[in-house]
Design an enzyme around this catalytic site. Sequence first.
Site, PDB file in Angstrom:
ATOM      1  N   HIS A 191       2.385   4.962   5.257  1.00 44.26           N
ATOM      2  CA  HIS A 191       1.674   5.645   4.177  1.00 44.26           C
ATOM      3  C   HIS A 191       2.225   7.047   3.947  1.00 44.26           C
ATOM      4  CE1 HIS A 191      -2.009   2.867   5.001  1.00 44.26           C
ATOM      5  NE2 HIS A 191      -1.052   2.264   4.322  1.00 44.26           N
ATOM      6  N   SER A 203       0.813  -1.212   0.000  1.00 43.94           N
ATOM      7  CA  SER A 203       0.000   0.000   0.000  1.00 43.94           C
ATOM      8  C   SER A 203       0.850   1.267   0.000  1.00 43.94           C
ATOM      9  CB  SER A 203      -0.939   0.017   1.206  1.00 43.94           C
ATOM     10  OG  SER A 203      -0.191  -0.105   2.400  1.00 43.94           O
TER      11      SER A 203
END
Length: 320
Positions: free
Chosen positions: A188, A135
């Site tokens: 992230h 991700s």
Amino acid sequence: MNQLQGYAAQYASVIQGQLKTVPLFTGLMLAAMVGLWVLGLFTGIITELFWLQPSELLKFQMHRMNTYPLVHLGILHLLLNMFALVPLLSHFERQNGTLVTASIFFGMFEIIPTVFYVVTEYFILGNDWAVAGSSGWVFTLLAIEAVQNAAIRPQITGYGFSIPTQSTPFLILIVTWIIIPSSSFLGHVGGLLVGYLFAYGLLGWSIPKAWILKWIETKGEKFGILQRLPNYVKSDEAASSPFTLPSYHPSPASSSASNSDQQGRPGHTIVNGVIGNMAEAQASSGSLSVAGETRPRASSRATSSFQGQGYRLVSENEQS
């Protein structure tokens, strides 16, 4: 029941057809993710050997810098990350070439987020959390997408609010963290960081020069290597320069409108991709899920979507 089975068979046929057209590097990453997950079912130690844990990296286990995006903590984590990454990465590879894509994703797209995560999580916050999953790459691509979109649509309006286009990945970041609090917020953020650096041209020096790519691929063709590689995308046959990603293409009418009043096609904004109104993206090439990087034994990821055409940013290679 027969109608439902017909829909399932049709959907499976579409997926099978799309998988056959996946570019080489994207396909290899997909195969590696699935293969490592299956291997982990039999050994039980694959994830722990390959995830990114600061204390282990500092023991000079440098392979973790390149392997942590390929291992996942469960089948749901794996599927969500694959659905998020594969369409984006496939488009990116077709736009830039297989060799360029591989050099970027196993270069600065992993080094910078890794250094950021280890310094912040381990040395500043004093934690030793491990992260796994692809991700971070998804958030990197979202950051580049936002910068490119901002050149055409500086503001995104809808549902009674307006936000700068370049800030939309942070909205996705916050929504993901709220819905999935066990996701790696810093992982992230590291992905967003390298994405913005890349989009603003600050990492152009890390892209292989055009003559190097040409030399490698010429030799590969001479010895018949490239011809044997399925779906290899040559650099000189790629659709655009490095620094191109899927971007939303507003309608001609919207291009001439003011920045605050532009109205493109339904479902063309990143925000609409997160909040709703995804009919166009799903009809064109399926929805994309943004899955959060996870800490050990975390839960499932959040999802969102976007899709569209590519816009071009000139690289340093073309300028030189």
